[in-house]
Design a protein around this motif. Structure first.
Motif, mmCIF file in Angstrom:
data_model
loop_
_atom_site.group_PDB
_atom_site.id
_atom_site.type_symbol
_atom_site.label_atom_id
_atom_site.label_comp_id
_atom_site.label_asym_id
_atom_site.label_seq_id
_atom_site.Cartn_x
_atom_site.Cartn_y
_atom_site.Cartn_z
ATOM 1 N N ARG A 24 -15.882 5.789 -27.292
ATOM 2 C CA ARG A 24 -15.495 5.775 -28.692
ATOM 3 C C ARG A 24 -13.752 5.935 -29.085
ATOM 4 N NH1 ARG A 24 -18.355 8.737 -33.804
ATOM 5 N NH2 ARG A 24 -19.932 7.105 -32.599
ATOM 6 N N ASP A 80 -18.224 1.800 -30.236
ATOM 7 C CA ASP A 80 -18.636 2.402 -29.302
ATOM 8 C C ASP A 80 -18.833 1.646 -28.234
ATOM 9 O OD1 ASP A 80 -19.066 4.916 -30.481
ATOM 10 O OD2 ASP A 80 -21.247 4.585 -31.453
ATOM 11 N N LYS A 81 -19.142 2.389 -26.996
ATOM 12 C CA LYS A 81 -19.276 1.545 -25.784
ATOM 13 C C LYS A 81 -20.010 2.450 -24.915
ATOM 14 C CE LYS A 81 -19.815 -2.210 -22.602
ATOM 15 N NZ LYS A 81 -21.454 -1.738 -22.701
ATOM 16 N N TYR A 82 -21.702 2.101 -24.394
ATOM 17 C CA TYR A 82 -22.808 2.718 -23.575
ATOM 18 C C TYR A 82 -22.941 1.968 -22.290
ATOM 19 C CZ TYR A 82 -24.137 4.950 -27.953
ATOM 20 O OH TYR A 82 -24.422 5.917 -28.686
ATOM 21 N N LYS A 117 -20.448 7.877 -24.060
ATOM 22 C CA LYS A 117 -19.620 6.960 -24.845
ATOM 23 C C LYS A 117 -18.747 7.393 -24.514
ATOM 24 C CE LYS A 117 -20.949 8.379 -29.429
ATOM 25 N NZ LYS A 117 -21.767 7.489 -30.012
ATOM 26 N N LYS A 159 -26.575 11.428 -23.661
ATOM 27 C CA LYS A 159 -25.756 10.326 -23.913
ATOM 28 C C LYS A 159 -24.019 10.780 -23.764
ATOM 29 C CE LYS A 159 -27.475 8.712 -27.870
ATOM 30 N NZ LYS A 159 -27.889 8.563 -29.266
#
Length: 158
Positions: A115, A128-130, A113, A111
């Motif tokens: 942050r 958090d942005k995925y 992301k 993963k």
């Protein structure tokens, strides 16, 4: 260390950042995080409510072992995750990965992301942005009551 946290999905990042700044939270991190999760064949770590990961946070590499708990009493606590967590710095990542392979641990997922972290007293807030899901807010505190109070302070009760 015992970790208590809640993740609130689909937040407005700038709105939450502005509220945290207004409440005097200090921005402590703003960068990408890369996680690689490991397990034995047969998913025995995951099956036993544990995780094992290597994390790259800025130029620091960490390994983390978590064991999830299931203690909940109030209705709103069903959203709070409680886990025992052990985290250590890794100085030689490639050597560490080879050691994991020698003990049959394999990469199972990855993963990435972005942050943005804030801190206020002993409370941690991570936005958090995925790539594939909307922004989320993680609130980590020592008690469930503190988490509940911060949900109210940030006007996120609904």
């Amino acid at each position: 260390m015992l970790e208590k946290e809640i993740k609130i999905l689909d937040i407005e990042k700038e709105e939450i950042k502005n509220k945290l700044i207004w409440l005097w939270a200090k921005e402590t991190f703003n960068w990408w995080i890369h996680d690689i999760y490991y397990d034995f064949p047969g998913d025995t770590i995951d099956w036993n409510k544990r995780i094992f990961r290597i994390r790259k946070k800025w130029e620091i590499h960490l390994y983390t072992i978590k064991r999830k708990r299931n203690k909940k009493s109030e209705w709103w606590e069903k959203w709070i995750k409680i886990a025992d967590e052990h985290e250590m710095t890794i100085t030689n990542v490639e050597s560490f990965k080879k050691t994991l392979e020698k003990y049959w641990l394999k990469e199972i997922r990855e993963k990435k992301k972005h942050r943005t972290s804030f801190s206020l007293d002993w409370i941690e807030f991570d936005i958090d942005k995925y790539d594939d899901i909307p922004c989320l807010l993680e609130i980590e505190a020592n008690t469930n009551e503190e988490i509940k109070n911060w949900i109210k302070k940030l006007w996120l009760e609904n």
